[in-house]
Design an enzyme around this catalytic site. Structure first.
Site, short mmCIF file in Angstrom:
data_model
loop_
_atom_site.label_atom_id
_atom_site.label_comp_id
_atom_site.label_asym_id
_atom_site.label_seq_id
_atom_site.Cartn_x
_atom_site.Cartn_y
_atom_site.Cartn_z
N GLY A 1 0.84 -1.19 0.00
CA GLY A 1 0.00 0.00 0.00
C GLY A 1 0.87 1.24 0.00
O GLY A 1 2.08 1.15 0.27
N SER B 1 2.49 4.90 1.09
CA SER B 1 3.04 5.35 2.37
C SER B 1 1.92 5.91 3.25
O SER B 1 1.02 6.60 2.75
CB SER B 1 4.09 6.44 2.10
OG SER B 1 4.69 6.84 3.32
N SER C 1 -0.49 4.36 4.52
CA SER C 1 -1.79 3.66 4.42
C SER C 1 -2.06 2.86 5.70
O SER C 1 -3.22 2.57 6.01
CB SER C 1 -1.81 2.75 3.19
OG SER C 1 -0.77 1.80 3.25
N LYS D 1 0.45 0.19 6.84
CA LYS D 1 1.12 -1.12 6.78
C LYS D 1 1.85 -1.46 8.08
O LYS D 1 1.64 -2.53 8.66
CB LYS D 1 2.11 -1.18 5.60
CG LYS D 1 1.47 -0.97 4.24
CD LYS D 1 2.48 -0.99 3.13
CE LYS D 1 3.52 0.11 3.18
NZ LYS D 1 2.99 1.48 3.10
N SER E 1 5.83 -1.86 -2.07
CA SER E 1 5.79 -2.77 -3.25
C SER E 1 4.81 -2.28 -4.31
O SER E 1 3.77 -2.91 -4.53
CB SER E 1 5.53 -4.22 -2.83
OG SER E 1 4.73 -4.38 -1.71
P1 ADP Z 1 2.88 2.79 6.36
O1 ADP Z 1 3.63 1.70 7.06
O2 ADP Z 1 1.84 2.25 5.41
O3 ADP Z 1 3.72 3.86 5.76
P2 ADP Z 1 2.25 3.64 9.02
O4 ADP Z 1 1.66 2.44 9.69
O5 ADP Z 1 3.69 3.98 9.29
O6 ADP Z 1 1.97 3.52 7.45
O7 ADP Z 1 1.41 4.94 9.35
C1 ADP Z 1 0.02 4.95 9.26
C2 ADP Z 1 -0.53 6.07 10.16
O8 ADP Z 1 -1.94 6.13 10.04
C3 ADP Z 1 -0.21 5.80 11.61
O9 ADP Z 1 0.12 7.03 12.23
C4 ADP Z 1 -1.54 5.24 12.15
O10 ADP Z 1 -1.71 5.48 13.53
C5 ADP Z 1 -2.54 6.03 11.32
N1 ADP Z 1 -3.86 5.41 11.18
C6 ADP Z 1 -5.04 6.05 11.42
N2 ADP Z 1 -6.07 5.21 11.21
C7 ADP Z 1 -5.56 4.02 10.84
C8 ADP Z 1 -6.15 2.76 10.51
N3 ADP Z 1 -7.47 2.57 10.54
N4 ADP Z 1 -5.33 1.73 10.15
C9 ADP Z 1 -3.97 1.91 10.13
N5 ADP Z 1 -3.36 3.08 10.45
C10 ADP Z 1 -4.13 4.14 10.81
#
Ligand code: ADP
Length: 204
Positions: A38, A40, A42, A44, A112
């Site tokens: 997904g 950035s 999102s 993950k 990815s």
């Molecule tokens: P990625 O790894 O995809 O870059 P991160 O997990 O680092 O994303 O960051 C996602 C951000 O979105 C976090 O700060 C998380 O707390 C926030 N967030 C808010 N709502 C959700 C949700 N429903 N599911 C996942 N993350 C969420």
């Protein structure tokens, strides 16, 4: 940069080890790779973390491979061109396969972005053990979250080839699991993955 050529060297012979994935899975648990893809922010890494905690509560042995940490080590020589992104994914898939063969439940959190490279990961790992999870959030939502301030930098032109801004993300067409993180809480996302594993006999 010279790396190993596509075809393996003529003098490489894979040793037929007595214990492989099948023996390790009989010992412990059904190994599987849960591949979170997904854009950035999102969700993950957040979902990977909560899933890991939930699996531990079930007594599973797990490993997490997170994009940012591999880019600081295993893949520190790679950038963000299409070719480097593909190589990043290929290396992660190879490491995930080794962990899978050791009997672990492997959680990969990696943007990815290209469907071809996800397909490549699936073929390295094996279709029967590969669970593609699309961690989906609209770009506007991801941009509002922006926990690492990366979208702001990309919009200011300080980061090039940023997925969703000036680099493409191929939306998965048939992922095993689709999570709309705008609508689902982190807990519901984890439950959705666990339910999928249970219904597909991958959580035993
Ligand atoms: P990625 O790894 O995809 O870059 P991160 O997990 O680092 O994303 O960051 C996602 C951000 O979105 C976090 O700060 C998380 O707390 C926030 N967030 C808010 N709502 C959700 C949700 N429903 N599911 C996942 N993350 C969420």
């Amino acid at each position: 940069m010279s790396y190993f050529p596509d075809s393996p060297g003529q003098n490489l012979h894979a040793f037929a080890f007595s214990h492989g994935r099948a023996e390790h899975s009989r010992m412990s648990q059904k190994p599987v790779v849960i591949w979170l893809t997904g854009i950035s922010a999102s969700g993950k890494s957040t979902i990977a973390d909560a899933l890991d905690v939930a699996l531990h509560k079930q007594g599973r042995m797990t490993a997490i491979i997170d994009g940012d940490s591999v880019r600081g080590g295993l893949c520190r020589d790679l950038g963000f061109t299409d070719g480097d992104r593909d190589e990043n994914i290929r290396r992660v898939a190879e490491v995930a396969r080794l962990m899978l063969d050791a009997g672990l439940v492997v959680i990969v959190a990696l943007i990815s972005p290209s469907s071809a490279s996800r397909h490549c990961a699936r073929s390295i790992i094996g279709n029967e053990c590969f669970v593609e999870v699309h961690v989906d959030a609209p770009l506007e939502t991801a941009e509002q979250r922006d926990p690492k301030g990366l979208y702001k930098k990309a919009r200011a032109g300080l980061i090039k080839n940023f997925t969703g801004i000036d680099a493409r993300y191929d939306v998965p067409v048939f992922p095993e699991v689709h999570l709309n993180t705008q609508a689902l809480s982190v807990e519901r996302s984890v439950e959705t993955i666990l339910d999928w594993l249970t219904h597909n006999d991958a959580n035993s």
